[in-house]
Each structure stands twice: as C-alpha cells, then as structure tokens.
Design a protein around this motif. Structure first.
Motif, PDB file in Angstrom:
ATOM      1  N   GLN A 289      21.979  72.704  -5.141  1.00  0.00           N
ATOM      2  CA  GLN A 289      22.027  71.419  -4.444  1.00  0.00           C
ATOM      3  C   GLN A 289      20.653  71.029  -3.921  1.00  0.00           C
ATOM      4  N   ALA A 290      19.935  72.016  -3.379  1.00  0.00           N
ATOM      5  CA  ALA A 290      18.601  71.736  -2.845  1.00  0.00           C
ATOM      6  C   ALA A 290      17.662  71.268  -3.951  1.00  0.00           C
ATOM      7  N   TRP A 291      17.754  71.914  -5.120  1.00  0.00           N
ATOM      8  CA  TRP A 291      16.898  71.525  -6.249  1.00  0.00           C
ATOM      9  C   TRP A 291      17.217  70.101  -6.695  1.00  0.00           C
ATOM     10  N   GLU A 292      18.493  69.774  -6.797  1.00  0.00           N
ATOM     11  CA  GLU A 292      18.875  68.417  -7.181  1.00  0.00           C
ATOM     12  C   GLU A 292      18.437  67.412  -6.119  1.00  0.00           C
ATOM     13  N   ARG A 293      18.528  67.793  -4.857  1.00  0.00           N
ATOM     14  CA  ARG A 293      18.073  66.927  -3.757  1.00  0.00           C
ATOM     15  C   ARG A 293      16.573  66.675  -3.846  1.00  0.00           C
ATOM     16  N   MET A 294      15.829  67.660  -4.390  1.00  0.00           N
ATOM     17  CA  MET A 294      14.380  67.515  -4.567  1.00  0.00           C
ATOM     18  C   MET A 294      14.034  66.621  -5.748  1.00  0.00           C
ATOM     19  N   GLY A 295      15.051  66.182  -6.489  1.00  0.00           N
ATOM     20  CA  GLY A 295      14.802  65.369  -7.672  1.00  0.00           C
ATOM     21  C   GLY A 295      14.777  66.176  -8.948  1.00  0.00           C
ATOM     22  N   SER A 296      15.316  67.390  -8.919  1.00  0.00           N
ATOM     23  CA  SER A 296      15.364  68.284 -10.088  1.00  0.00           C
ATOM     24  C   SER A 296      14.000  68.419 -10.753  1.00  0.00           C
ATOM     25  N   PRO A 297      12.979  68.870  -9.993  1.00  0.00           N
ATOM     26  CA  PRO A 297      11.636  68.985 -10.586  1.00  0.00           C
ATOM     27  C   PRO A 297      11.627  69.934 -11.776  1.00  0.00           C
ATOM     28  N   GLY A 298      10.796  69.616 -12.759  1.00  0.00           N
ATOM     29  CA  GLY A 298      10.722  70.413 -13.968  1.00  0.00           C
ATOM     30  C   GLY A 298      10.037  71.747 -13.775  1.00  0.00           C
ATOM     31  N   SER A 299       9.400  71.929 -12.613  1.00  0.00           N
ATOM     32  CA  SER A 299       8.767  73.201 -12.288  1.00  0.00           C
ATOM     33  C   SER A 299       8.789  73.374 -10.768  1.00  0.00           C
TER      34      SER A 299
ATOM     35  N   LYS B 231       3.690  70.245   2.712  1.00  0.00           N
ATOM     36  CA  LYS B 231       2.643  69.850   1.765  1.00  0.00           C
ATOM     37  C   LYS B 231       3.191  69.616   0.356  1.00  0.00           C
ATOM     38  N   ASP B 232       4.010  70.569  -0.128  1.00  0.00           N
ATOM     39  CA  ASP B 232       4.425  70.555  -1.529  1.00  0.00           C
ATOM     40  C   ASP B 232       5.871  70.136  -1.747  1.00  0.00           C
ATOM     41  N   GLY B 233       6.658  70.077  -0.675  1.00  0.00           N
ATOM     42  CA  GLY B 233       8.066  69.729  -0.801  1.00  0.00           C
ATOM     43  C   GLY B 233       8.931  70.956  -1.039  1.00  0.00           C
ATOM     44  N   GLY B 234      10.220  70.791  -0.738  1.00  0.00           N
ATOM     45  CA  GLY B 234      11.150  71.882  -0.984  1.00  0.00           C
ATOM     46  C   GLY B 234      11.985  72.230   0.232  1.00  0.00           C
ATOM     47  N   CYS B 235      12.585  73.417   0.195  1.00  0.00           N
ATOM     48  CA  CYS B 235      13.498  73.866   1.245  1.00  0.00           C
ATOM     49  C   CYS B 235      13.309  75.358   1.476  1.00  0.00           C
ATOM     50  N   ALA B 236      13.749  75.806   2.645  1.00  0.00           N
ATOM     51  CA  ALA B 236      13.795  77.238   2.941  1.00  0.00           C
ATOM     52  C   ALA B 236      15.106  77.538   3.632  1.00  0.00           C
ATOM     53  N   LEU B 237      15.633  78.730   3.403  1.00  0.00           N
ATOM     54  CA  LEU B 237      16.888  79.160   3.998  1.00  0.00           C
ATOM     55  C   LEU B 237      16.685  80.546   4.591  1.00  0.00           C
TER      56      LEU B 237
ATOM     57  N   PHE C 139      25.309  86.527  12.804  1.00  0.00           N
ATOM     58  CA  PHE C 139      24.279  86.055  11.880  1.00  0.00           C
ATOM     59  C   PHE C 139      24.191  84.534  11.929  1.00  0.00           C
ATOM     60  N   LYS C 140      22.950  84.040  11.916  1.00  0.00           N
ATOM     61  CA  LYS C 140      22.677  82.602  11.935  1.00  0.00           C
ATOM     62  C   LYS C 140      21.969  82.196  10.646  1.00  0.00           C
ATOM     63  N   VAL C 141      22.053  80.908  10.333  1.00  0.00           N
ATOM     64  CA  VAL C 141      21.417  80.379   9.122  1.00  0.00           C
ATOM     65  C   VAL C 141      20.603  79.147   9.503  1.00  0.00           C
ATOM     66  N   LEU C 142      19.316  79.183   9.183  1.00  0.00           N
ATOM     67  CA  LEU C 142      18.410  78.073   9.477  1.00  0.00           C
ATOM     68  C   LEU C 142      17.876  77.511   8.161  1.00  0.00           C
ATOM     69  N   ALA C 143      17.865  76.191   8.038  1.00  0.00           N
ATOM     70  CA  ALA C 143      17.321  75.528   6.850  1.00  0.00           C
ATOM     71  C   ALA C 143      16.136  74.662   7.241  1.00  0.00           C
ATOM     72  N   LEU C 144      15.116  74.683   6.404  1.00  0.00           N
ATOM     73  CA  LEU C 144      13.932  73.845   6.567  1.00  0.00           C
ATOM     74  C   LEU C 144      13.783  72.944   5.348  1.00  0.00           C
ATOM     75  N   SER C 145      13.190  71.790   5.552  1.00  0.00           N
ATOM     76  CA  SER C 145      12.950  70.874   4.444  1.00  0.00           C
ATOM     77  C   SER C 145      11.735  70.018   4.772  1.00  0.00           C
ATOM     78  N   ASN C 146      11.264  69.280   3.772  1.00  0.00           N
ATOM     79  CA  ASN C 146      10.169  68.341   4.005  1.00  0.00           C
ATOM     80  C   ASN C 146      10.689  66.951   4.333  1.00  0.00           C
TER      81      ASN C 146
ATOM     82  N   LEU D  49      21.251  67.529   3.883  1.00  0.00           N
ATOM     83  CA  LEU D  49      21.104  68.802   3.194  1.00  0.00           C
ATOM     84  C   LEU D  49      22.386  69.599   3.418  1.00  0.00           C
ATOM     85  N   SER D  50      23.285  69.519   2.463  1.00  0.00           N
ATOM     86  CA  SER D  50      24.581  70.197   2.599  1.00  0.00           C
ATOM     87  C   SER D  50      24.376  71.724   2.581  1.00  0.00           C
ATOM     88  N   PRO D  51      25.070  72.457   3.462  1.00  0.00           N
ATOM     89  CA  PRO D  51      26.172  72.054   4.332  1.00  0.00           C
ATOM     90  C   PRO D  51      25.760  71.817   5.768  1.00  0.00           C
ATOM     91  N   PHE D  52      24.472  71.546   6.032  1.00  0.00           N
ATOM     92  CA  PHE D  52      23.980  71.439   7.392  1.00  0.00           C
ATOM     93  C   PHE D  52      24.206  70.049   7.973  1.00  0.00           C
TER      94      PHE D  52
END
Length: 366
Positions: A70-80, A233-239, A345-352, A357-360
């Motif tokens: 889902q995160a990759w598709e949210r990023m626009g499905s980059p080719g790399s 800087k470059d875009g993306g997500c972290a979990l 346990f906790k879950v933190l998500a980061l984004s640009n 950003l499902s499921p947050f």
C-alpha cells in the motif's frame, strides 16, 4: 574469547579508566566483536533467548508486506525504490513480507533490498532465508550506505537494543547512572557528575521522588532523525515496531533476557540480551525535526487487526486440522491480545506527506 572473558575485560576497563555509562555497558555487552551478544550468539527462537513477532507467526510479516504494498502504491508505484530492513533477525519477517509483495510483481521488480545488519553470522542466515524470495539482499552497516531514491524502511524490535543513558534524581539534580565496581570488585550501579539539563526533562519528572530513574535514547533518536531526513528528501515511508511507551516518564526499563527468562543485567555480559523500552514520542519528534511526517502511533494489536489479522487467520486456517487451527488462534492471541504483545508493542509510521496512510489515523494538524 569466552563470555567470562568479556566480563573480566569490562571489570579491567572500569578499574583502569573509571566507571562507564549505561550506554557504553550496553554497547559492549551487545556488540563486542569477539564476545558480544549479537555478534556471536543464536539469539532468536526457542533455542535462543527471546521470540519476536515474525517468529510467532507468518501472519505478522505478511501483514507488514501488505502495508508495504500500500505504501509503495501511495508513493506512485515508483519503478525503483530502496526496501530497507533494520536489524533483520534471521530474515523471517522479510521472507514473509516478500511472499505477500510477490502478489504485485512490479513491486519486486522495483525493489532494491538492503538489510542493515552488523553480525556476519546473522547475515549468512538472512541470505539463506531469502534465497528463494525473488530478491538478492545487499548488506549495509548503516543508513549512510543506502543508495539515494525513495525508500520503505521496516524496523521490528530494532530500537530496543540501542544503548541508552540513565539519570537518577538526587538532591543535586538528575545525575547520570554509571556502571562501576563495588568493594568486592563486582559490577554495580553508581552515580557520576554529568547532569541532565532541565530542557531535557519531561513534565512528569518534576514531581518524581529522589531515586527515580529517567532514560534518554540519543542513539535511537539519531537514527530516527537520519531516516526522517532521507524520507523528507527522497520520499517514502518508515515503519517502526517495538515495545515501548508513548509518553515519557521516569522509570527503569533496562532488563536482561537469558533463555526466555529475566536475568540480572550484570550476571552474563555477552550471554544475555540487554533491552529497554522505546520512547516513541522521542522517535517521532526526532523524525519530525528532520522534516518527516509522523502518524499517531498504534498499539501492535490495533495495527494488525486494522490490516486484516483476523481475516488472514481465517484464510490460513481454512482446511487445516483442528490442532493447526488452534495454533493459528494462539498466534493471533499472542500478537494482538492486550495482555500479550498487543498493547506493549507500538507501531510508528513516518512519511514525507500527510496523505492518508492505511491503517494509521491522520496526523494531527491537518
């Protein structure tokens, strides 16, 4: 080099140089090249000292794989893009993640997989585990070795093993807790002269009684800030998934685990795992300072249930024996129940970007 040699070397160092910080003690016990816990031992699973969520059930890694898709598709499905895991254990989480990701072949074609792992022994296990995953991992010792471009970062039970500092409240203020030698030359705690500034104190510390302990995590915060900088800087997500707390408060969370039981933190340097609870508010603040967007953290149970844990368990159990279905139900309970891993346990998500950003839930301030 034996484990007892490590304890002796720590004592010799203290005798020659004076007491060490809790952070230095943790770093030595866990990362010593010849006798460190993570550099020399089999630490995971029944034969190790603890069991992580990916080892409990394949469903954990599969659902994180669904999140990454889902995160990759949210990023626009980059080719790399860079797919990065910090502290990959035996490679179990990434193996299960990639099995789900294979539902979108373009995801695997676009992903450059990097595992940030210091242990040569674990690197061999991870490479073997991922032989048939469809991606050949590259290994790195730090984020600075990750190539530029959009990225998805996953870290499960990574931050809890990073060194922390501890401070004790006294009549003279919050003084740093040190590891030294007592009169019998045994390892023990004492106090140094370094003082925690008022600016670094949470509000909850004001009324804490003398003897209270406060923990700081500069190493964890620095990595969160570095990841935040890259994402901004470059875009993306972290979990980030770990056991910890959302509101900082005084408390001693340093603990040792040996063969699935709690142990004295000085009993077996290099043989027992040393961990602490993670301050998620501090992680989020560090990443935000770097320009990333932090989403409100979720309990692990809520995170997995929102991603479809129960539905996945039902599908996994279809056609299985009664005993196998019981095992799946037990895994769901262990992963998501409030009295097991679900709330600790906790879950933190980061984004640009603050885009959903499902499921947050949406970040505050939108």
């Amino acid at each position: 080099m034996t484990k007892s040699d490590l304890k002796a070397r720590i004592k010799q160092r203290i005798a020659a140089q004076g007491p060490m910080t809790v952070a230095d003690y943790m770093a030595t016990c866990l990362g010593d090249p010849q006798a460190g816990y993570y550099t020399t031992r089999q630490v995971f699973g029944r034969e190790g000292d603890f069991t992580t969520a990916p080892e409990v059930s394949q469903m954990f890694g599969e659902l994180i794989g669904a999140f990454c898709l889902q995160a990759w598709e949210r990023m626009g499905s980059p080719g790399s893009f860079q797919l990065v895991e910090l502290g990959p254990g035996r490679g179990t989480l990434m193996s299960d993640l990639l099995r789900t990701a294979a539902l979108r072949p373009a995801f695997l074609e676009a992903a450059e997989l990097t595992l940030v792992e210091m242990s040569p022994k674990l690197r061999k296990q991870q490479a073997k585990k991922l032989e048939k995953s469809g991606l050949q991992p590259r290994f790195a010792e730090g984020l600075d070795q990750i190539e530029s471009g959009p990225l998805i970062v996953v870290a499960n039970e990574f931050f809890d093993a990073l060194p922390i500092h501890q401070f004790v409240k006294t009549a003279s203020g919050w003084l740093e807790r040190l590891v030294g030698l007592d009169d019998a030359a045994n390892l023990g705690f004492g106090l140094g002269t370094a003082r925690l500034s008022d600016d670094d104190l949470p509000r909850s510390a004001a009324l804490a009684p003398d003897g209270s302990i406060l923990e700081t995590q500069p190493a964890a915060n620095a990595i969160a800030e570095e990841i935040g900088t890259r994402i901004a800087k470059d875009g993306g997500c972290a979990l980030f998934v770990d056991y910890g707390y959302l509101q900082p408060a005084p408390g001693d969370t340093l603990q040792a685990l040996y063969k699935h039981s709690y142990d004295d933190v000085f009993a077996r340097p290099g043989e027992a795992d040393l961990t602490t609870h993670v301050n998620f508010e501090a992680l989020a603040a560090a990443a935000t300072r770097a320009g990333a967007i932090a989403f409100p953290p979720l309990d692990q149970g809520e995170f997995l249930l929102r991603l479809g844990l129960l539905e996945r368990a039902g599908a996994l159990g279809t056609g299985k024996s009664h005993l196998q279905q019981e095992g799946i139900r037990d895994a769901v309970e262990r992963l998501a129940a409030p009295n097991q891993m679900g709330q600790l346990f906790k879950v933190l998500a980061l984004s640009n970007t603050p885009a959903p950003l499902s499921p947050f839930d949406e970040p505050s301030g939108r």
